[in-house]
Design a protein around this motif. Sequence first.
Motif, short mmCIF file in Angstrom:
data_model
loop_
_atom_site.label_atom_id
_atom_site.label_comp_id
_atom_site.label_asym_id
_atom_site.label_seq_id
_atom_site.Cartn_x
_atom_site.Cartn_y
_atom_site.Cartn_z
N SER A 160 25.36 40.89 38.49
CA SER A 160 25.85 41.23 39.82
C SER A 160 25.77 39.97 40.69
O SER A 160 24.71 39.32 40.74
N THR A 161 26.85 39.64 41.36
CA THR A 161 26.81 38.45 42.25
C THR A 161 25.82 38.67 43.38
O THR A 161 25.24 37.70 43.88
N ASN A 162 25.59 39.92 43.79
CA ASN A 162 24.59 40.17 44.83
C ASN A 162 23.20 39.73 44.34
O ASN A 162 22.42 39.17 45.11
N GLN A 216 31.59 40.91 36.18
CA GLN A 216 30.21 41.39 36.38
C GLN A 216 29.92 42.45 35.32
O GLN A 216 30.74 43.35 35.09
N LYS A 265 27.31 46.42 41.27
CA LYS A 265 26.67 47.53 41.99
C LYS A 265 27.57 48.03 43.12
O LYS A 265 28.13 47.24 43.87
N GLY A 266 27.66 49.34 43.25
CA GLY A 266 28.33 49.95 44.39
C GLY A 266 27.31 50.58 45.30
O GLY A 266 26.10 50.48 45.07
N ARG A 267 27.80 51.23 46.34
CA ARG A 267 26.90 51.89 47.28
C ARG A 267 26.21 53.09 46.61
O ARG A 267 26.74 53.64 45.67
N TRP A 302 29.81 49.38 40.00
CA TRP A 302 31.09 48.80 40.41
C TRP A 302 31.66 48.11 39.18
O TRP A 302 31.30 47.00 38.83
N LYS A 343 41.48 53.62 47.26
CA LYS A 343 40.44 52.60 47.46
C LYS A 343 40.87 51.25 46.90
O LYS A 343 41.21 51.13 45.72
C1 BTN Z 1 31.20 50.19 47.19
O1 BTN Z 1 32.32 50.47 47.61
O2 BTN Z 1 30.45 51.04 46.68
C2 BTN Z 1 30.73 48.76 47.33
C3 BTN Z 1 31.20 47.90 46.17
C4 BTN Z 1 30.73 46.46 46.28
C5 BTN Z 1 31.05 45.67 45.02
C6 BTN Z 1 30.74 44.21 45.18
S1 BTN Z 1 31.43 43.22 43.88
C7 BTN Z 1 30.52 41.83 44.44
C8 BTN Z 1 29.15 42.34 44.84
N1 BTN Z 1 28.26 42.38 43.68
C9 BTN Z 1 27.92 43.62 43.36
O3 BTN Z 1 27.18 43.93 42.40
N2 BTN Z 1 28.48 44.51 44.22
C10 BTN Z 1 29.27 43.82 45.23
#
Ligand code: BTN
Length: 247
Positions: A14-16, A38, A42-44, A49, A107
């Motif tokens: 994950s870039t986060n 990735q 990760k999403g919300r 994601w 989306k």
């Molecule tokens: C969502 O709509 O749930 C949020 C999605 C966010 C995805 C981005 S991709 C780059 C960054 N790294 C992740 O793991 N998640 C965010």
Amino acid sequence: MIGQRIQWINRCASTNDVARELAMAGEDEGTVVIAEEQTGGKGRKGRRWYSPKKKGLYASVILRPSKSDVSLIPLLAGLAVRESILETIGVEVRLKWPNDLTWQGQKLGGILCESGFLGNRLSFVILGIGLNINHKLEDFLPEIRPFATSLKIIRKENIALDDLLPRLWQALDDWYALLMEGHGRKIVDSFLEYSALSLGKEITVVTDKRTFPGIFAGIDANGGLILEEKGRKKTFFSAEIETVKYP
Ligand code: BTN
């Protein structure tokens, strides 16, 4: 300056998470991490994601806000993405509270902000942006195909990021400066202007616990959604929301 330093990665979980590691090691504000793919995007709300190789933009920005009120960062990020896509690709994105980027109800992307603390002091915010760029419909997981779209699907051509990315960093810089200068109201008003949900419309807020039908009555100064139900107002924050449904 956001985007002054960009770290390109072929593949990561994950870039986060990569940006968080960098931030914890002292990396400056404004550094961006972008991955081609990735494996644990990760999403919300702990969702996944799905991030297939070279299809989307998977980017995370390190921010070190001087104020601890960061609840408007996902909103200003949506505004910056909207503006940069409109100006460079000509597609009109709508913002669906709290963090969805949509086009005609489908989306197109999402924002995921995560904070890092040193003791009880905010040390950094990782602003994650996921955008569907060159996906064909079959590049999405089957279960999300009915709800997803990409810039390629909308424009019916391959999309290059060369113009979009510099414009995105500039727009993020401008909107972030507004927040730091105390113009949160302008961010909220602009978000409402481009909102996928219209004020006064019937919506249903779904939380982990129950479902609240009502009227969309605005967004407060802290980025919370205001729902009016039988003349009574209730404010919801992103963290407690599963989804907001609207006809
Ligand atoms: C969502 O709509 O749930 C949020 C999605 C966010 C995805 C981005 S991709 C780059 C960054 N790294 C992740 O793991 N998640 C965010």
